[in-house]
Motif scaffolding. Sequence first.
Motif, PDB file in Angstrom:
ATOM      1  N   SER A   4       0.855  -1.181   0.000  1.00 59.81           N
ATOM      2  CA  SER A   4       0.000   0.000   0.000  1.00 59.81           C
ATOM      3  C   SER A   4       0.895   1.236   0.000  1.00 59.81           C
ATOM      4  O   SER A   4       1.769   1.360  -0.855  1.00 59.81           O
ATOM      5  N   ASN A   5       0.758   2.136   0.975  1.00 59.25           N
ATOM      6  CA  ASN A   5       1.607   3.326   1.003  1.00 59.25           C
ATOM      7  C   ASN A   5       2.764   3.179   1.980  1.00 59.25           C
ATOM      8  O   ASN A   5       3.381   4.157   2.398  1.00 59.25           O
ATOM      9  N   THR A   6       3.070   1.933   2.352  1.00 61.52           N
ATOM     10  CA  THR A   6       4.097   1.644   3.355  1.00 61.52           C
ATOM     11  C   THR A   6       5.139   0.706   2.776  1.00 61.52           C
ATOM     12  O   THR A   6       4.920   0.064   1.756  1.00 61.52           O
ATOM     13  N   LEU A   7       6.281   0.635   3.439  1.00 63.97           N
ATOM     14  CA  LEU A   7       7.256  -0.403   3.143  1.00 63.97           C
ATOM     15  C   LEU A   7       7.102  -1.494   4.198  1.00 63.97           C
ATOM     16  O   LEU A   7       6.841  -1.216   5.364  1.00 63.97           O
ATOM     17  N   ILE A   8       7.250  -2.725   3.785  1.00 55.97           N
ATOM     18  CA  ILE A   8       7.117  -3.843   4.698  1.00 55.97           C
ATOM     19  C   ILE A   8       8.352  -4.730   4.583  1.00 55.97           C
ATOM     20  O   ILE A   8       8.936  -4.865   3.500  1.00 55.97           O
ATOM     21  N   VAL A   9       8.784  -5.288   5.711  1.00 49.42           N
ATOM     22  CA  VAL A   9       9.918  -6.213   5.747  1.00 49.42           C
ATOM     23  C   VAL A   9       9.389  -7.614   5.984  1.00 49.42           C
ATOM     24  O   VAL A   9       8.639  -7.848   6.930  1.00 49.42           O
ATOM     25  N   GLU A  10       9.756  -8.529   5.120  1.00 52.09           N
ATOM     26  CA  GLU A  10       9.392  -9.938   5.287  1.00 52.09           C
ATOM     27  C   GLU A  10      10.679 -10.706   5.587  1.00 52.09           C
ATOM     28  O   GLU A  10      11.590 -10.749   4.758  1.00 52.09           O
ATOM     29  N   THR A  11      10.777 -11.268   6.788  1.00 53.45           N
ATOM     30  CA  THR A  11      11.964 -12.066   7.086  1.00 53.45           C
ATOM     31  C   THR A  11      11.848 -13.430   6.400  1.00 53.45           C
ATOM     32  O   THR A  11      10.751 -13.961   6.223  1.00 53.45           O
ATOM     33  N   LEU A  12      12.997 -13.963   6.032  1.00 54.76           N
ATOM     34  CA  LEU A  12      13.057 -15.237   5.304  1.00 54.76           C
ATOM     35  C   LEU A  12      13.871 -16.260   6.090  1.00 54.76           C
ATOM     36  O   LEU A  12      14.761 -15.911   6.851  1.00 54.76           O
ATOM     37  N   HIS A  13      13.563 -17.511   5.876  1.00 58.57           N
ATOM     38  CA  HIS A  13      14.405 -18.585   6.394  1.00 58.57           C
ATOM     39  C   HIS A  13      15.631 -18.718   5.488  1.00 58.57           C
ATOM     40  O   HIS A  13      15.537 -18.540   4.268  1.00 58.57           O
ATOM     41  N   PHE A  14      16.777 -19.023   6.080  1.00 57.88           N
ATOM     42  CA  PHE A  14      17.948 -19.358   5.274  1.00 57.88           C
ATOM     43  C   PHE A  14      17.713 -20.725   4.622  1.00 57.88           C
ATOM     44  O   PHE A  14      16.952 -21.545   5.141  1.00 57.88           O
ATOM     45  N   PRO A  15      18.352 -20.989   3.481  1.00 58.31           N
ATOM     46  CA  PRO A  15      18.138 -22.266   2.792  1.00 58.31           C
ATOM     47  C   PRO A  15      18.376 -23.493   3.675  1.00 58.31           C
ATOM     48  O   PRO A  15      17.649 -24.491   3.557  1.00 58.31           O
TER      49      PRO A  15
END
Length: 269
Positions: free
Chosen positions: A156-167
């Motif tokens: 939307s009008n924001t930035l979002i951070v999505e954390t990821l699992h390492f492989p």
Amino acid sequence: MHTVWKGSISFGLVNIPVKLHAATEDKDIKLRQLHKKCNNPIKYQKTCPHCDEEVKPEDIIMAYEYAPEKYVVIEGEELDRIKKDQEAKAVDIINFVKLEEIDPIYFDRSYYLSPGDGGGKAYALLRKSLTDSGKIGLAKIMIRSKEKMAVIRPYSNTLIVETLHFPDEVRSLQEVPNVPHEVQLSEKELKTATLLIDQLTEEFEPEKYTDDYRTALMNLIEDKMKDEAGVEVKGRDNVVDLMKALEESIKRTKGAKPPVKQTQRRKKA
């Protein structure tokens, strides 16, 4: 909104002071465990099986078990030093990728990203650049003493951070049991399955979906409360009465004159 992490994110020569806020919350209904006999909440104690005694927090040390019953002790100061070294680093966007290139199995948690003091323009620049390019930023970030891979994307009008699992945190497909291979399927079966998928296909509207189990459980709790079907803790009436008695005694003694000592009475006589 509570700030989970505060630091800066940089891409190229642009540095953005930012704050991280949890984007989701756990709505599970917390149930307490009670002793059936007296309805008192159950307590859990940390004990040492060798010493057969309760262990206090100050008597606990951290260690890594590298072989059965063999440990490497990690001092608190050492953990703090590593944590500070990592947290002091600015979050650098390593490169940019397309969101569809990342399989959902890697996604962990979501956080809203807000600009810090003086970071509004740089924040808007990154948001607009990502939106126009159709790309997302790939970075590493330190959250709660753990380094995570993360993507930064417009929402939307924001930035979002999505954390990821390492492989190496994603288990191998080879560990999945009983997976069928090379099963013969008829053309009719495939057409019927495809037709069913087409009939049930619609745009995703998250507002349409609710946690039916949580709703049913909450309704059950509310019904029991209305019917006064609750239970009371046993064995605490004396404690409550004692506290009331003590408080009442304190009130009565406030402003009262101190008692005359026996020796003083004898002198006056």
